[in-house]
Design an enzyme around this catalytic site. Structure first.
Site, PDB file in Angstrom:
ATOM      1  N   CYS A 119       0.866  -1.175   0.000  1.00 40.90           N
ATOM      2  CA  CYS A 119       0.000   0.000   0.000  1.00 40.90           C
ATOM      3  C   CYS A 119       0.906   1.230   0.000  1.00 40.90           C
ATOM      4  O   CYS A 119       2.109   1.121  -0.237  1.00 40.90           O
ATOM      5  CB  CYS A 119      -0.971   0.000   1.176  1.00 40.90           C
ATOM      6  N   THR A 120       0.356   2.396   0.276  1.00 36.73           N
ATOM      7  CA  THR A 120       1.133   3.631   0.151  1.00 36.73           C
ATOM      8  C   THR A 120       2.312   3.685   1.114  1.00 36.73           C
ATOM      9  O   THR A 120       3.456   3.892   0.721  1.00 36.73           O
ATOM     10  CB  THR A 120       0.234   4.857   0.378  1.00 36.73           C
TER      11      THR A 120
END
Length: 319
Positions: free
Chosen positions: A179-180
């Site tokens: 994810c980020t």
């Protein structure tokens, strides 16, 4: 010109009286002149803050001096202007909303997928027995994702648990989540382990750290971020644009929020359509009486919305 820093971080660590901590932390951040958005819950912290290098260093040093937050891995960027306008610190039930509150199912402090540092991920990601799983929302992976990654049709991370059955075909593979910044992977990988996946990993520090430490190789497109930059470049080795304009289909890396605050949809739009549509996703939004002035950036300070009583009641009943 004076430069600023923007820090992205999270920490799963028990915070007693988290609601009071949130109030106190807001005062502390304001005393440093920081702007940003921080979520506080009993399970930890999730934040992005922006300010002068001195203020950001004081912030990091102060948190690292607290035993609860000593292991925070801050991801920092130098920016020309602060990435936020205001400072918000909010108390919530989770620092990333999964909809699962049973600590016997998800507790990142006890059990998550094995960490892969950026260079380990780089070496492993193309193996035949490895599945790279993007656990972010549609608007994020539509803007950019790892080459050959599995993406899920979800609007919010709270939709992730309902997608587990679709992933069952990968139970005999090595599943690597990303994810980020890493925060969603802590819960996603924990849930996968709970559901019987046995060989689960997560990209430590997420896309942002991978870009900084491994050059971002094979991350296609741009990475969506939750501040007024909206997106950042990650790949300095083999960059490519994969996103297309919502309105005309032309290739574009530009992500904006719809100028209609009651829509506020995240979508990609080329500059030509931005000018033509006045920063809106549709003609209906373009004609909306509350439409905000489009300045070409597609980022807006949030405008308080009327309370949707029916929706609020529904959420309270669900909780």
């Amino acid at each position: 010109m004076e430069k600023y820093n923007t820090l992205l971080y999270y920490c799963y660590s028990t915070i007693a009286d988290a609601e009071q901590f949130a109030a106190d932390h807001l005062k502390f951040c304001k005393s440093l002149g920081l702007a940003g958005r921080i979520i506080v819950a009993e399970e930890g912290l999730n934040g992005t803050v922006s300010g002068t290098p001195e203020a950001c260093k004081t912030y990091m040093d102060t948190l690292h001096a607290d035993p609860r937050f000593a292991d925070i891995d801050f991801k920092g960027d130098e920016v020309d202007t602060p990435s936020f306008v205001k400072m918000h610190v909010r108390y919530k039930s989770e620092i990333v909303h999964s909809g699962l509150r049973d600590p016997n199912i998800i507790n990142p402090q006890q059990k998550t997928g094995k960490y892969l540092e950026p260079n380990e991920f780089l070496a492993m990601k193309n193996a035949e027995d490895v599945v790279i799983l993007d656990v972010r929302s549609n608007y994020e992976h539509n803007l950019g994702k790892f080459k050959n990654a599995i993406t899920l049709d979800i609007e919010n991370f709270r939709d992730f648990p309902a997608m587990i059955n679709e992933l069952a075909q990968y139970k005999d593979k090595k599943v690597v989540t990303y994810c980020t910044g890493g925060i969603k992977c802590e819960k996603a990988s924990a849930l996968l382990l709970h559901e019987g996946f046995t060989d689960v990993y997560q990209l430590h520090g997420g896309i942002i750290k991978y870009g900084k430490e491994a050059g971002g190789e094979d991350f296609e497109g741009k990475c969506y971020v939750f501040d007024n930059r909206l997106s950042v470049d990650v790949n300095s080795i083999n960059p490519v644009v994969i996103s297309t304009c919502y309105n005309c289909g032309k290739t574009t890396p530009k992500m904006i929020n719809c100028a209609n605050p009651e829509c506020n949809e995240h979508f990609t739009q080329c500059d030509e359509c931005g000018e033509k549509m006045d920063g809106c996703c549709s003609d209906a939004c373009k004609e909306h009486p509350r439409k905000r002035v489009y300045d070409g950036t597609g980022y807006y300070v949030k405008i308080p919305q009327p309370v949707n009583v029916a929706k609020k009641a529904k959420v309270q009943l669900a909780e």
